[in-house]
Write a protein that holds these residues in place. Structure first.
Motif, short mmCIF file in Angstrom:
data_model
loop_
_atom_site.label_atom_id
_atom_site.label_comp_id
_atom_site.label_asym_id
_atom_site.label_seq_id
_atom_site.Cartn_x
_atom_site.Cartn_y
_atom_site.Cartn_z
N SER A 7 0.83 -1.21 0.00
CA SER A 7 0.00 0.00 0.00
C SER A 7 0.87 1.25 0.00
O SER A 7 0.37 2.34 0.22
N PHE A 8 2.18 1.11 -0.24
CA PHE A 8 3.09 2.27 -0.24
C PHE A 8 4.00 2.18 -1.47
O PHE A 8 4.15 1.11 -2.07
N PRO A 9 4.61 3.31 -1.84
CA PRO A 9 5.53 3.26 -2.99
C PRO A 9 6.83 2.54 -2.61
O PRO A 9 7.30 2.69 -1.49
N ILE A 10 7.38 1.76 -3.53
CA ILE A 10 8.62 1.04 -3.23
C ILE A 10 9.82 1.87 -3.66
O ILE A 10 9.87 2.38 -4.78
N GLY A 11 10.76 2.06 -2.72
CA GLY A 11 12.01 2.74 -3.04
C GLY A 11 13.13 1.74 -2.80
O GLY A 11 13.43 0.92 -3.65
N GLY A 12 13.69 1.75 -1.58
CA GLY A 12 14.74 0.79 -1.22
C GLY A 12 14.14 -0.41 -0.50
O GLY A 12 12.98 -0.77 -0.72
N GLU A 13 14.95 -0.99 0.39
CA GLU A 13 14.51 -2.16 1.16
C GLU A 13 13.24 -1.83 1.96
O GLU A 13 13.09 -0.72 2.43
N PHE A 14 12.33 -2.79 2.06
CA PHE A 14 11.09 -2.51 2.82
C PHE A 14 10.59 -3.77 3.52
O PHE A 14 11.04 -4.88 3.23
N HIS A 15 9.67 -3.54 4.50
CA HIS A 15 9.07 -4.63 5.28
C HIS A 15 7.69 -4.94 4.74
O HIS A 15 6.94 -4.02 4.41
N LEU A 16 7.34 -6.22 4.69
CA LEU A 16 5.95 -6.59 4.39
C LEU A 16 5.17 -6.59 5.70
O LEU A 16 5.76 -6.80 6.76
N THR A 17 3.86 -6.43 5.64
CA THR A 17 3.05 -6.55 6.85
C THR A 17 3.06 -8.02 7.30
O THR A 17 3.42 -8.91 6.50
N ALA A 18 2.64 -8.26 8.54
CA ALA A 18 2.60 -9.64 9.04
C ALA A 18 1.65 -10.49 8.19
O ALA A 18 1.95 -11.65 7.87
N ASP A 19 0.53 -9.91 7.77
CA ASP A 19 -0.44 -10.64 6.94
C ASP A 19 0.16 -11.04 5.60
O ASP A 19 0.03 -12.18 5.15
N ASP A 20 0.81 -10.05 4.94
CA ASP A 20 1.43 -10.34 3.63
C ASP A 20 2.58 -11.33 3.77
O ASP A 20 2.82 -12.15 2.89
N THR A 21 3.28 -11.24 4.91
CA THR A 21 4.39 -12.18 5.15
C THR A 21 3.83 -13.60 5.27
O THR A 21 4.37 -14.55 4.70
N HIS A 22 2.73 -13.69 5.99
CA HIS A 22 2.08 -15.00 6.15
C HIS A 22 1.70 -15.54 4.76
O HIS A 22 1.96 -16.69 4.43
N HIS A 23 1.07 -14.68 3.95
CA HIS A 23 0.64 -15.07 2.61
C HIS A 23 1.86 -15.54 1.79
O HIS A 23 1.83 -16.59 1.13
N LEU A 24 2.93 -14.78 1.88
CA LEU A 24 4.14 -15.08 1.11
C LEU A 24 4.76 -16.42 1.52
O LEU A 24 5.11 -17.24 0.68
#
Ligand code: SAH
Length: 243
Positions: A7-24
């Motif tokens: 839900s944010f623009p990607i620039g450098g390294e970033f964190h996924l939310t816990a939900d998206d991490t679970h999905h991944l």
């Protein structure tokens, strides 16, 4: 390739939310070191490497920008009457899988469901979420926007400069007659509700210069069947001729 959205623009390294991490990790079964495609809030997609975990959140590093192909070419928009029960949910999911570029729910005279302002907003949010989930599942790099519920007059006001194809069971001109135009220009496919179009609605649509009523065959199809067969047909033709 596995795909995710942020839900944010990607620039450098970033964190996924816990939900998206679970999905991944659990649903897409990815592991540290794997690459995934992530589409950001601006619609830009990147190949990202899973660098590891920070707590319950995966840390991702964008490594290359992805060439966009899904959004290229003329748009196909599905404008369908709001349907009862969960039929419209189903329609949003399938239309997203087929590659439709935008979905517009329409309130028409013979819709069984009449939504008040509050329910309309709730439903639109829900449909947008279904489109996001379907895009993730089928591997689209973009999520089709689901507009607020429109009336037919609002549809023509907002999208009247597009080619509008109206499948209508009392028409005899076959849908193929609209194929060439639909493959070259932004096209809206407008489907009636369970109760069909009111005569005055068809008369109104016919007053639009770029509108054409077509037949999908002799049998009367349910609205959701008509939407998918028309949407699928035009989407396919458009893609083939765009090549
Ligand atoms: N009023 C009709 C049913 C409507 S079907 C009746 O009860 O007799 C719902 C919608 O699907 C229609 O408004 C139309 O957009 C589409 N549709 C269904 N069958 C169709 C066909 N054979 N050709 C074109 N459109 C069709």
């Amino acid at each position: 390739m596995r795909k995710l959205f942020t839900s944010f623009p990607i620039g450098g390294e970033f964190h996924l939310t816990a939900d998206d991490t679970h999905h991944l990790m659990r649903v897409l079964r990815a592991a540290a070191g794997d690459e995934v495609i992530v589409t950001d809030s601006r619609g830009a997609s990147f190949h990202c490497k899973i660098n590891g975990m920070d707590g319950k959140e995966a840390v991702l590093l964008p490594v290359a920008r992805v060439e966009e192909t899904d959004a290229a070419g003329p748009e196909l928009i599905l404008a369908a009457a709001v349907l009862k029960n969960d039929k419209f949910d189903w329609l949003v999911q399938k239309a997203t899988e087929l590659g439709v570029n935008r979905i517009i729910p329409i309130q028409m005279k013979y819709c069984v469901v009449k939504l008040n302002e509050k329910r309309r907003l709730e439903r639109c949010k829900r449909w947008q979420k279904i489109a996001l989930e379907a895009a993730k599942q089928c591997g689209r790099t973009d999520v089709p926007p689901v507009d607020d519920v429109h009336s037919l007059a609002e549809l023509v006001r907002d999208y009247g400069d597009r080619f509008i194809v109206v499948p209508y069971e009392l028409e005899t001109v076959p849908a193929q007659a609209a194929a060439v135009a639909a493959s070259r220009a932004d096209t809206v496919v407008c489907i009636g509700p369970e109760g069909g179009f009111a005569r005055e609605e068809i008369e109104f649509l016919k007053t639009c210069e770029r509108c054409m009523t077509v037949s999908l065959g002799r049998r009367i199809l349910r609205a959701e069947t008509a939407a998918l067969t028309a949407g699928g047909r035009f989407f396919f033709l458009r893609r083939v001729s765009a090549r």
